[in-house]
Design a protein around this motif. Sequence first.
Motif, PDB file in Angstrom:
ATOM      1  N   ALA A 106       0.768  -1.468  -0.113  1.00  0.00           N
ATOM      2  CA  ALA A 106      -0.129  -0.071   0.004  1.00  0.00           C
ATOM      3  C   ALA A 106       0.761   1.077   0.031  1.00  0.00           C
ATOM      4  N   ALA A 107       1.991   1.266   0.696  1.00  0.00           N
ATOM      5  CA  ALA A 107       2.619   2.721   0.983  1.00  0.00           C
ATOM      6  C   ALA A 107       3.504   2.484  -0.307  1.00  0.00           C
ATOM      7  N   GLU A 108       3.915   1.684  -1.399  1.00  0.00           N
ATOM      8  CA  GLU A 108       4.435   2.063  -2.819  1.00  0.00           C
ATOM      9  C   GLU A 108       3.264   1.994  -3.727  1.00  0.00           C
ATOM     10  N   LYS A 109       2.920   2.006  -3.113  1.00  0.00           N
ATOM     11  CA  LYS A 109       1.297   1.204  -5.088  1.00  0.00           C
ATOM     12  C   LYS A 109       1.861   2.545  -5.711  1.00  0.00           C
ATOM     13  N   THR A 110       1.663   1.936  -7.019  1.00  0.00           N
ATOM     14  CA  THR A 110       2.215   3.344  -8.362  1.00  0.00           C
ATOM     15  C   THR A 110       1.098   2.572  -9.570  1.00  0.00           C
TER      16      THR A 110
END
Length: 157
Positions: A84-88
């Motif tokens: 979720a923090a790195e979602k692109t």
Amino acid sequence: MSHHAARCAIRFVNLTRALSTEARGQKVERIANELLHLNRFDRHDFTVLWRLKMGLHRYGAPVAGVVAPSVAAAGSPGSEDSAAAEKTVFDMKLEKYDAAAKIKIIKEVRSFTDLGLKEAKDLVEKVPCVLKKGLTKEEAYPIVEKLKELGAAIVLE
């Protein structure tokens, strides 16, 4: 090893290779047949997922370090927080819309999908629904803004 035993071993290896090649060919043919029987939405989802797994951008150019890490993070077990923090890559979801703007919203949906009029109408009427999958924020932003102007509530998931 006798000459006869060596010939038998070679035949066995050749037979094994032929069987594994045939099994691979059957597997590939089975997958191709399954893909042919997908509906338009499932084919689109498959295409997006395949390109993400291959590390390709929507237009075919490789995207180094943008798409691949998010796929790897999403695929590893127990990494939901990091994913979720790195979602692109996001899915564009239509939450609700102003009934008076329904026709304009359908036209706009058709402009960024390959859907026909009936398919776009059916999709919009299934609110809440995912309009497009596998978008980056840069790709989604202009579309989201346009739909919001028309009276739609859009969420990126």
